[in-house]
Design a protein around this motif. Structure first.
Motif, PDB file in Angstrom:
ATOM      1  N   ASN A 203       0.803  -1.220   0.000  1.00  0.00           N
ATOM      2  CA  ASN A 203       0.000   0.000   0.000  1.00  0.00           C
ATOM      3  C   ASN A 203       0.835   1.268   0.000  1.00  0.00           C
ATOM      4  O   ASN A 203       2.036   1.262   0.281  1.00  0.00           O
ATOM      5  N   PHE A 204       0.181   2.325  -0.412  1.00  0.00           N
ATOM      6  CA  PHE A 204       0.722   3.679  -0.516  1.00  0.00           C
ATOM      7  C   PHE A 204       1.534   4.033   0.737  1.00  0.00           C
ATOM      8  O   PHE A 204       1.079   3.803   1.859  1.00  0.00           O
ATOM      9  N   GLY A 205       2.701   4.613   0.541  1.00  0.00           N
ATOM     10  CA  GLY A 205       3.426   5.187   1.665  1.00  0.00           C
ATOM     11  C   GLY A 205       4.538   4.319   2.197  1.00  0.00           C
ATOM     12  O   GLY A 205       5.046   3.424   1.530  1.00  0.00           O
ATOM     13  N   GLY A 206       4.888   4.603   3.450  1.00  0.00           N
ATOM     14  CA  GLY A 206       6.023   3.946   4.070  1.00  0.00           C
ATOM     15  C   GLY A 206       7.060   4.980   4.478  1.00  0.00           C
ATOM     16  O   GLY A 206       6.989   6.134   4.052  1.00  0.00           O
ATOM     17  N   ALA A 207       7.996   4.553   5.310  1.00  0.00           N
ATOM     18  CA  ALA A 207       9.014   5.490   5.800  1.00  0.00           C
ATOM     19  C   ALA A 207      10.325   4.743   6.032  1.00  0.00           C
ATOM     20  O   ALA A 207      10.747   4.561   7.157  1.00  0.00           O
ATOM     21  N   PRO A 208      10.959   4.277   4.961  1.00  0.00           N
ATOM     22  CA  PRO A 208      12.149   3.438   5.121  1.00  0.00           C
ATOM     23  C   PRO A 208      13.436   4.230   5.351  1.00  0.00           C
ATOM     24  O   PRO A 208      14.479   3.627   5.589  1.00  0.00           O
ATOM     25  N   GLY A 209      13.368   5.566   5.249  1.00  0.00           N
ATOM     26  CA  GLY A 209      14.586   6.347   5.443  1.00  0.00           C
ATOM     27  C   GLY A 209      15.452   6.471   4.203  1.00  0.00           C
ATOM     28  O   GLY A 209      16.582   6.924   4.292  1.00  0.00           O
ATOM     29  N   VAL A 210      14.947   6.058   3.054  1.00  0.00           N
ATOM     30  CA  VAL A 210      15.636   6.322   1.782  1.00  0.00           C
ATOM     31  C   VAL A 210      14.718   7.230   0.956  1.00  0.00           C
ATOM     32  O   VAL A 210      13.500   7.238   1.167  1.00  0.00           O
ATOM     33  N   PRO A 211      15.298   8.002   0.022  1.00  0.00           N
ATOM     34  CA  PRO A 211      14.454   8.949  -0.723  1.00  0.00           C
ATOM     35  C   PRO A 211      13.325   8.247  -1.484  1.00  0.00           C
ATOM     36  O   PRO A 211      13.501   7.113  -1.930  1.00  0.00           O
ATOM     37  N   PRO A 212      12.183   8.922  -1.615  1.00  0.00           N
ATOM     38  CA  PRO A 212      11.039   8.315  -2.287  1.00  0.00           C
ATOM     39  C   PRO A 212      11.092   8.420  -3.812  1.00  0.00           C
ATOM     40  O   PRO A 212      10.119   8.089  -4.477  1.00  0.00           O
ATOM     41  N   THR A 213      12.203   8.898  -4.348  1.00  0.00           N
ATOM     42  CA  THR A 213      12.390   8.877  -5.801  1.00  0.00           C
ATOM     43  C   THR A 213      13.799   8.368  -6.074  1.00  0.00           C
ATOM     44  O   THR A 213      14.618   8.271  -5.151  1.00  0.00           O
TER      45      THR A 213
ATOM     46  N   VAL B  75      -1.735  -7.572  -4.121  1.00  0.00           N
ATOM     47  CA  VAL B  75      -2.636  -6.490  -4.526  1.00  0.00           C
ATOM     48  C   VAL B  75      -1.949  -5.166  -4.236  1.00  0.00           C
ATOM     49  O   VAL B  75      -1.339  -4.980  -3.182  1.00  0.00           O
ATOM     50  N   LEU B  76      -2.011  -4.283  -5.223  1.00  0.00           N
ATOM     51  CA  LEU B  76      -1.424  -2.951  -5.082  1.00  0.00           C
ATOM     52  C   LEU B  76      -2.530  -1.991  -4.672  1.00  0.00           C
ATOM     53  O   LEU B  76      -3.501  -1.795  -5.413  1.00  0.00           O
ATOM     54  N   LEU B  77      -2.402  -1.430  -3.490  1.00  0.00           N
ATOM     55  CA  LEU B  77      -3.460  -0.604  -2.928  1.00  0.00           C
ATOM     56  C   LEU B  77      -3.137   0.872  -3.065  1.00  0.00           C
ATOM     57  O   LEU B  77      -2.066   1.321  -2.640  1.00  0.00           O
ATOM     58  N   GLU B  78      -4.048   1.588  -3.682  1.00  0.00           N
ATOM     59  CA  GLU B  78      -3.975   3.037  -3.641  1.00  0.00           C
ATOM     60  C   GLU B  78      -2.771   3.588  -4.381  1.00  0.00           C
ATOM     61  O   GLU B  78      -2.178   4.580  -3.969  1.00  0.00           O
ATOM     62  N   GLY B  79      -2.403   2.939  -5.460  1.00  0.00           N
ATOM     63  CA  GLY B  79      -1.279   3.431  -6.261  1.00  0.00           C
ATOM     64  C   GLY B  79      -1.713   3.903  -7.629  1.00  0.00           C
ATOM     65  O   GLY B  79      -0.897   4.311  -8.438  1.00  0.00           O
TER      66      GLY B  79
END
Lengths: 350, 367
Positions: free
Chosen positions: A186-196, A237-241
Motif C-alpha cells: 500500500n501507498f506510503g512507508g518510511a524506510p529512510g531512503v528517498p522516495p524517488t 494487490v497494489l493498494l492506492e497506487g
C-alpha cells in the motif's frame, strides 16, 4: 459488494498500551517516543481525511477506536451495502530502526485489530502488520497471525529500503507464500531512503503523486528479479497506487525483456503475463483522464477484467463522495467482477 | 546511399515515394582519453593524469555489452563506438540520409565529484564536439555539457558557448542528486533561457543514492527499464516547483525515456493538483498544460503496445505529437532504425512531424 481498501488507523499510541509489554510502555513513556513517523498521510493534509468527515475523524471525544469503527459503519459499510471490508492499517513500524520495539508494536497493532475491529463487526477483515524492514522479525509476526480468522493478507508499505524483488527479502516472501495469504502493498512507508530515484522532493504533492513511480519500481523488481519464479503461488494487490500506468509499464517491461532477458534468465514469459497473473489493483485513486472513453481504452489495454478490485479508500480524499461508489463509466459486466468476483476469488471468501 | 526514404506503408504501394526528412535527436559521441587530454589545459591534464575522473561508487549494474553498443558499431581502426567521425557519418548519417544529428555526449561529466575538474571536463568535451565533429559536418549540432550539480559553474560554461552556432541545447542526465526542480539547478535554467537553449535531460546518470524510490535494485535490466520512473520523478519536480512560471521560454527535452508513461503521469499530476494545489503557489494551471507546452520527448525506446491499434490510441491520449522527436540512440544496442521505428499505422503528417519537423522547429534547423 467487497471494499478492498478502508483505513483503520491507530487514533493514539495510548490505544496500543494494553497490547504492548510493560517494558515497552515504560520505554515509550520515559523516552517520549510518539510512535512511528511517516510522510505519507500527515494529519493536517487535505487528502488524508475527506473534508466532510474531518471533524468526525479528529474531533474532541471522537478520536478513539470505538468512534472510528462507528464512522466506517455509518459512512461506508451501511450506505454502500458493503458485505466485506478489508482494513489496511498504515502504522509504519518499519520506520522504527529499533527492531525489537518495531516488532512489539506490530504485534500490538495486530492484537488491537483482532480485539477492537474484527470482534466489533463481522464484515471487517484485517491485514497483518509486520516489521518488513527486518524479514526475520516479520516472519515471526506472519506465523503468529496467519491462521487467525479475519486476517486476510500481509500488509507491506510500497516504500521500502530495498526493492521487494531483491533476494534479501526472500524470507519474508517465503513466509507469505507459505501462509497461503496474499500480500498487499500500500501507498506510503518510511524506510529512510528517498522516495524517488533522484533524491528527496520538496513538497508533499511530489511525494504523493510520485508514489505511483515507487509502485512501478516494485512491480519491476518483483517480476525481473524472479520473485514469482521462486514463489509461484505468491499473489499481490497494489493498494492506492492508481492503475492507469499499468499498460505503459507492461509495454516497457516487455520491450526491455526482449533486449535484456539474458540478464534475468529465470523470467520465462512476457513480463506482462507475470503481472496479469500475480498482481491486482485497488480501484481508488482512479487517476482518470477527463474523457471516460480514454479510461475504457486503458482498461482494454491492461485487459483489466480480472485485475481490478473495488475500493473506497476511506477516509482518504479521492473523489467528491466520502465513500465513492462504482464510477459511471464502468461497463455492467466489469462492475460485477470488480465489486465482487475478483476480490472474492483473491481473498478466497465464502 | 541512393535509397528514398518514406513510411513503410508507402513503400509497399509502389507509388512514387517522397523523401521524408530525418533529424536524429540522440546521437552519442564519446571522447577517448587522448582526445580529452588534448582539449584539457595543462593544469587539468596533469590533474586528470594524477587523480583520474573520480565519481560516485557503489553504482555498478554491469551492462550486457561493452559500452552498451551495437556489436557492429566498433570502428575498424580500433576507436571506441561513437568516437570516430567518419564511421558515425558512414554508419548513421549517410546510411539513412539524415538531415541533422543532435550530438549527445555521455561523458559522466556531471558525476565528477570535484566540480572544478567537472567544469574543465565539460569544457574539453564541448570544444571536442565543436572542433572535432561539428566543424567537419554541417549536419551536426552539439549539446553543451555542464557540471550540473554546481549551478553557478554550469552557468559559466553556458555563457561561454551559449551563442555558438553549433550549440543546440544544454545537456543533463535523468538521475541527479536532487530533483531537477530544486533551486540548486536554477542558475542553469536562467543561463540557458538567456540563449534560448532547451534543457535536454538524457537517460542515465547516478546521483549517489538508490536509483528507485525504494532503494537500489539488482540488475541492469532494472537500471535500464527503471529510467522511465526517474524521468517521471523529474517531470513531477520540474512542473510542481513552478519552473515554467519562473523562467520564460524554458523548454525541456526528455531524451531516451520513451513517452507512454507521460499519459498516466499527466492524469495523476492533474488529479492530485486539484486537491493539493495550495502547496504549489507557483503552479497556476493543471500540470498537464505546462507539460504539453514546454516539454519535448524523444521517441526511443518507443513503447510497443500489445495490439497495433493501441499505438494510435496512445498518441491520441498523449496529445503531444507536436512534441515528439525521432531519436536513434546510435551507437547503443537498443538503436532504433529510422525506417522502422514509427509504426506504419501512424498518419503521414504525424510521421513527418515526429521524424523531423518538430525538431526542426525546436532547434531552428531549416529542412
Amino acid at each position: 459488494m467487497i471494499d478492498c481498501d478502508i483505513h483503520n488507523e491507530v487514533p493514539h499510541l495510548e490505544e496500543l498500551y494494553p497490547y504492548l509489554p510493560q517494558h515497552w510502555v515504560d520505554y515509550t513513556e520515559e523516552s517520549s517516543f510518539e510512535g512511528p513517523d511517516a510522510n505519507d498521510y500527515p494529519e493536517m493534509v487535505a487528502t488524508t481525511v475527506h473534508p466532510d468527515v474531518r471533524d468526525d475523524y479528529f474531533g474532541d471525544g471522537r478520536c478513539n477506536t470505538a468512534a472510528r469503527v462507528r464512522l466506517i459503519q455509518d459512512r461506508v459499510l451501511d450506505p454502500l451495502g458493503i458485505s466485506v471490508a478489508v482494513l489496511n492499517n498504515a502504522f509504519r513500524v518499519p520506520s522504527i530502526h529499533a527492531v525489537d520495539l518495531a516488532a512489539s508494536m506490530a504485534t500490538a497493532v495486530n492484537t488491537w485489530q483482532q480485539e477492537q475491529w474484527l470482534a466489533a463487526d463481522k464484515r471487517f477483515r484485517a491485514s497483518i502488520i509486520v516489521p518488513s524492514h527486518n524479514p526475520v522479525a516479520a516472519v515471526q509476526e506472519i506465523r503468529r497471525w496467519q491462521n487467525t480468522p479475519g486476517f486476510v493478507q500481509v500488509l507491506l508499505p510500497v516504500r521500502s529500503h530495498v526493492p521487494y524483488g531483491v533476494r534479501n527479502m526472500d524470507l519474508l516472501f517465503e513466509a507469505i507464500a507459505d501462509s497461503g495469504l496474499p500480500a498487499a502493498i500500500n501507498f506510503g512507508g518510511a524506510p529512510g531512503v528517498p522516495p524517488t530515484g533522484v533524491g528527496w522532493p520538496q513538497t508533499y504533492y511530489e511525494i504523493h503523486a510520485g508514489m505511483a513511480q515507487v509502485f512501478q519500481s516494485q512491480v519491476m523488481s518483483m517480476v525481473y528479479e524472479g520473485l514469482f519464479d521462486r514463489y509461484p503461488q505468491l499473489r499481490i494487490v497494489l493498494l492506492e497506487g492508481g492503475f492507469t500506468w499499468a499498460p505503459s509499464l507492461m509495454w516497457r517491461m516487455n520491450k526491455e525483456w526482449k533486449g535484456l532477458r539474458h540478464n534475468v534468465p529465470w523470467v520465462k514469459n512476457w513480463p506482462a503475463d507475470y503481472i496479469r497473473t500475480h498482481f491486482r489493483w485497488s480501484l481508488q485513486p482512479l487517476d482518470a483522464p477527463d474523457d471516460p472513453d480514454q479510461m475504457l481504452e486503458i482498461l482494454d489495454m491492461m485487459e483489466a477484467d480480472e485485475l481490478l478490485m473495488f475500493s473506497t479508500d476511506f477516509p482518504h480524499w479521492q473523489q467528491k463522495e466520502i465513500a465513492p461508489g462504482v464510477p459511471d463509466w464502468m461497463p455492467e459486466d466489469l462492475r460485477r467482477k470488480v465489486c465482487f468476483e475478483n476480490p472474492r476469488a483473491f481473498y478466497s471468501l465464502e | 546511399m541512393a535509397i528514398s526514404l518514406t513510411s513503410p506503408l508507402q513503400d509497399r504501394t509502389g507509388t512514387e515515394v517522397v523523401r521524408t526528412p530525418i533529424i536524429d535527436t540522440d546521437v552519442h559521441v564519446y571522447i577517448q582519453p587522448d582526445d580529452l587530454e588534448r582539449h584539457l589545459s595543462p593544469f587539468w591534464r596533469d590533474h586528470y593524469l594524477n587523480f583520474g575522473k573520480r565519481t560516485y561508487d557503489g553504482m555498478l549494474f554491469p551492462r550486457s555489452m561493452p559500452m552498451a553498443a551495437r556489436h557492429d558499431a566498433w570502428p575498424p581502426n580500433g576507436d571506441i563506438p561513437g568516437a570516430n567521425l567518419e564511421f558515425t557519418q558512414m554508419q548513421l548519417l549517410d546510411e539513412f540520409d539524415m538531415d541533422y544529428a543532435i550530438l549527445t555526449p555521455l561523458t559522466g561529466t556531471g558525476e565528477v565529484l570535484n566540480f572544478d575538474f567537472g567544469l574543465a571536463h565539460a569544457q574539453a568535451v564541448n570544444d571536442y564536439q565543436i572542433e572535432d565533429w561539428c566543424a567537419h559536418d554541417s549536419r551536426m549540432r552539439a549539446s553543451i555539457i555542464i557540471p550540473y550539480e554546481d549551478g553557478p559553474l554550469s552557468a559559466e560554461e553556458i555563457h561561454r558557448l551559449g551563442n555558438h552556432p553549433s550549440m543546440a541545447q544544454v545537456l543533463l542526465v535523468t538521475r541527479t542528486r536532487e530533483p531537477l526542480g530544486s533551486r540548486c539547478y536554477w542558475p542553469i535554467y536562467e543561463a540557458a533561457c538567456e540563449y534560448d537553449l532547451p534543457i535536454a535531460v538524457h537517460f542515465g546518470g547516478v546521483g549517489g543514492s538508490g536509483i528507485t524510490g525504494a532503494g537500489s535494485p539488482t540488475y541492469y535490466i532494472e537500471d535500464h527499464a527503471g529510467m522511465a520512473q526517474s524521468f517521471q520523478s523529474q517531470v513531477t519536480s520540474i512542473v510542481s516547483q513552478g519552473l515554467f512560471e519562473i523562467f520564460d521560454n524554458l523548454k525541456f527535452v526528455l531524451i531516451e525515456g520513451g513517452f507512454a508513461w507521460m499519459i498516466p503521469l499527466m492524469w495523476r499530476l492533474d488529479r492530485t493538483w486539484e486537491k493539493l494545489h495550495k502547496e504549489l503557489p507557483r503552479v497556476k494551471k493543471p500540470p498537464s498544460e505546462y507539460i504539453r507546452e514546454n516539454i519535448w520527448l524523444s521517441t526511443q525506446p518507443i513503447e510497443e503496445p500489445l495490439y497495433p491499434h493501441q499505438f494510435n490510441q496512445m498518441l491520441d491520449q498523449l496529445a503531444m505529437t507536436d512534441r515528439l522527436m525521432f531519436a536513434s540512440d546510435y551507437p547503443h544496442w537498443d538503436f532504433d532504425n529510422p525506417l522502422r521505428a514509427i509504426p506504419s499505422t501512424v498518419a503521414d503528417g504525424e510521421r513527418r512531424r515526429i521524424m523531423a519537423e518538430n525538431a526542426a522547429e525546436l532547434y531552428d534547423l531549416p529542412i
